[in-house]
Enzyme design. Structure first.
Site: not given
Ligand code: SIN
Length: 547
Positions: A29, A56, A58, A60, A126, A242, A288, A345, A380
């Site tokens: 990765g 791969r 991701a 976000g 974000e 998530h 989150r 997640h 996180r």
């Molecule tokens: C997302 O796009 O919601 C995930 C982003 C992340 O987990 O850092």
């Protein structure tokens, strides 16, 4: 010189470049490939094709203080706030300070990051970030674009050997330090690979949960191997869920990026009611973990949906990955609310390292999701994981470059004998034998080791897990899944309070003070890999140093 190898009950090939690599990097990765590119003259060993794994996938982006008015100390402050008191400030400062340069490095490598009309990097925002600082590529295809650039760069480097379709099974030690690994080759044949250093960049543990956004490689192999070799694991109970994955049959579940909520998408129940309004002042944009727990509770009452229709005709260009996944499930997000579920997640805890990725065992390094370097604490911050891999890859390479290595003493070589059969089908190492036991394990983790935990549920899950042990151990992957599940459950039981990603229904109050770390070592868990009723001691680990 490569030492002779004998193990109980198996003959093994001694395999590797010249029989002995400078470093073996396990996993391909973002963290593993960055380490390889920075170090050079090394071998990357990967379970599937080069570049497969969580990075791969991701959607976000990469958080870096690149915008006008932003600064690394603002990024650090946001990271510390979200981490709920358990991150290591010196590590947070170091990683956030290095982040902008790592984004520029990616661009020089050829990664096509999204740009604004004026040619500067497009910066998104974000949850938890006070500034616009999220770099994306291909809209919601950041991980894929970044990995494409890294894989191409590694393939061009003659000094990096790539061994694909090899499942690394255990760490080989001599005189108390790690000197190599045992592996199953592409046809399942046992191998031993020797090296001056081994880097575990094996990613997360998502496959222990029935609902996860993690791909089939995320079976916690690195964590299980490190534990068996005597390394310290930190805070394994901190698992990030998530709030929004597509509630459909694919496994892994497609992620519905939180950028959708950033653009105004709402969470609703079957009657179209926004159930987060009134639950938190920021409703769908609450932290989150808060949204994920609300979704878990609401999903128990009935179906939930992410209504993203307001994005309209731009959906396919702005969120191509989500659009493809929803359309494949028969949902057109331009006209229909998207069925939604929370899903595992990211693993926040992991193999404890210092600021150069050194674990507690000499010769063994870890980076990326497999490691706990101290960036994320108990929770996180979004888009802080790709950047961690980019920064820590450089630091690990630096530390290996400075390492003084002694010759391996063959008389003291400890080579674990192969246990369990190789995973079925190296090309797609998802299905393991005795799939019923694995499915049961994943369900009990989702039910009892997931978003809302209770001592009774955690104890009953541990008992069920013990009953599954003998079946799980027949398979190399099943064995690792069992180790990981046992460690997460025991640590979750030991932490009698709620903090960050760990929420106890029977101890809902936030733990007082800055919090303590859970440290786990092999001796804490009698009869590794699974059984026993270890008490984790929560030793104080707050005197971490960044060097
Ligand atoms: C997302 O796009 O919601 C995930 C982003 C992340 O987990 O850092």
């Amino acid at each position: 010189m490569t030492p002779p190898v004998t193990t109980r009950g198996a003959s093994m090939n001694v395999h590797g470049p010249r029989g002995h690599a400078r470093a073996l990097i396990i996993g391909s990765g973002i963290a593993g490939l960055t380490t390889a590119l920075e170090l050079g003259d090394c071998t990357v060993v990967t379970r599937s094709d080069l570049g497969d794994g969580s990075s791969r996938w991701a959607q976000g982006g990469i958080a870096a203080a690149l915008g006008e008015g932003d600064a690394p100390d603002r990024h650090a402050a946001d990271t510390l706030t979200v981490s709920s008191g358990l991150s290591v400030p010196a590590i947070v400062e170091m990683i956030t300070a290095a982040a902008p340069e790592r984004v520029r490095w990616l661009q020089e490598l050829g990664a096509e990051l999204d740009l604004d009309g004026d040619g500067t990097l497009a910066l998104g925002r974000e949850a938890g970030h006070s500034d616009r600082r999220i770099v994306h590529a291909g809209g919601d295809a950041t991980g894929a674009a970044v990995m494409q650039a890294l894989v191409a760069a590694v393939r061009e480097r003659p000094d990096i050997t790539v061994l694909e379709h090899r499942h690394v099974r255990d760490l080989v030690r001599a005189n108390g330090r790690v000197v190599g690994v045992t592996a199953a080759g592409p046809g399942g044949e046992p191998e031993v690979l020797f090296a001056d250093a081994v880097v575990l960049a094996t990613g997360g543990i998502g496959r222990v949960y029935a609902r996860t956004t993690n791909p089939v490689e995320a079976t916690g192999d690195g964590l299980a191997m490190a534990l068996r070799a005597g390394a310290v694991i930190r805070d394994p109970e901190f698992v990030q869920f998530h709030p929004t994955a597509l509630d459909a049959t694919p496994d892994p579940l497609p992620l519905l990026t939180e950028a959708l909520r950033g653009e105004g998408a709402h969470l609703v129940d079957a009657d179209g009611r926004r159930y987060l309004v009134g639950e938190h002042p920021d409703a769908e944009l609450a932290p989150r973990d808060v949204v994920a727990r609300a979704n878990w509770r609401q999903r128990r009452r009935g179906p939930i949906y992410l209504d993203a229709r307001l994005i309209g005709d731009d959906f396919p260009t702005r969120f191509p990955t989500v659009f493809r996944a929803t359309m494949a499930a028969g949902i057109d997000p331009r006209t229909q609310p998207i069925p939604t579920t929370p899903a595992q997640h990211y693993h926040i805890g992991g193999i404890r390292t210092d600021g150069h990725g050194r674990t507690s065992v000499t010769g063994l390094f870890a980076c990326g999701e497999a490691a706990s370097v101290g960036l994320h604490g108990a929770n996180r911050l979004a888009s802080n994981s790709l950047v961690e891999g980019l920064v820590m890859g450089v630091r690990v390479a630096d530390a290996i470059g400075q390492q003084r290595v002694r010759a391996i003493d063959p008389a003291h070589l400890e080579v674990p004998a192969p246990t369990g059969t190789p995973p079925t089908g190296m090309a797609s190492p998802g299905p393991v034998r005795d799939a019923d036991a694995v499915a049961r394990l994943r369900e009990l983790m989702w039910e009892h080791g997931g978003l809302l935990r209770h001592a009774d549920g955690l104890r009953s899950a541990l008992q069920d897990l013990d009953r599954l042990t003998s079946v799980l151990e027949r398979d190399a992957v099943g064995r690792n899944l069992g180790v990981v599940a046992g460690v997460v459950l025991r640590a979750a039981l030991a932490r009698e309070g709620s903090r960050g990603g760990h929420h106890r229904i029977d101890h809902p109050d936030t733990e007082p003070g800055p919090g303590r770390h859970t440290l786990v070592q092999r001796d804490d868990i009698p009869h590794l890999p699974l059984a026993g009723s270890a008490v984790l001691d929560g030793r104080d680990d707050r005197h971490e140093v960044a060097s």
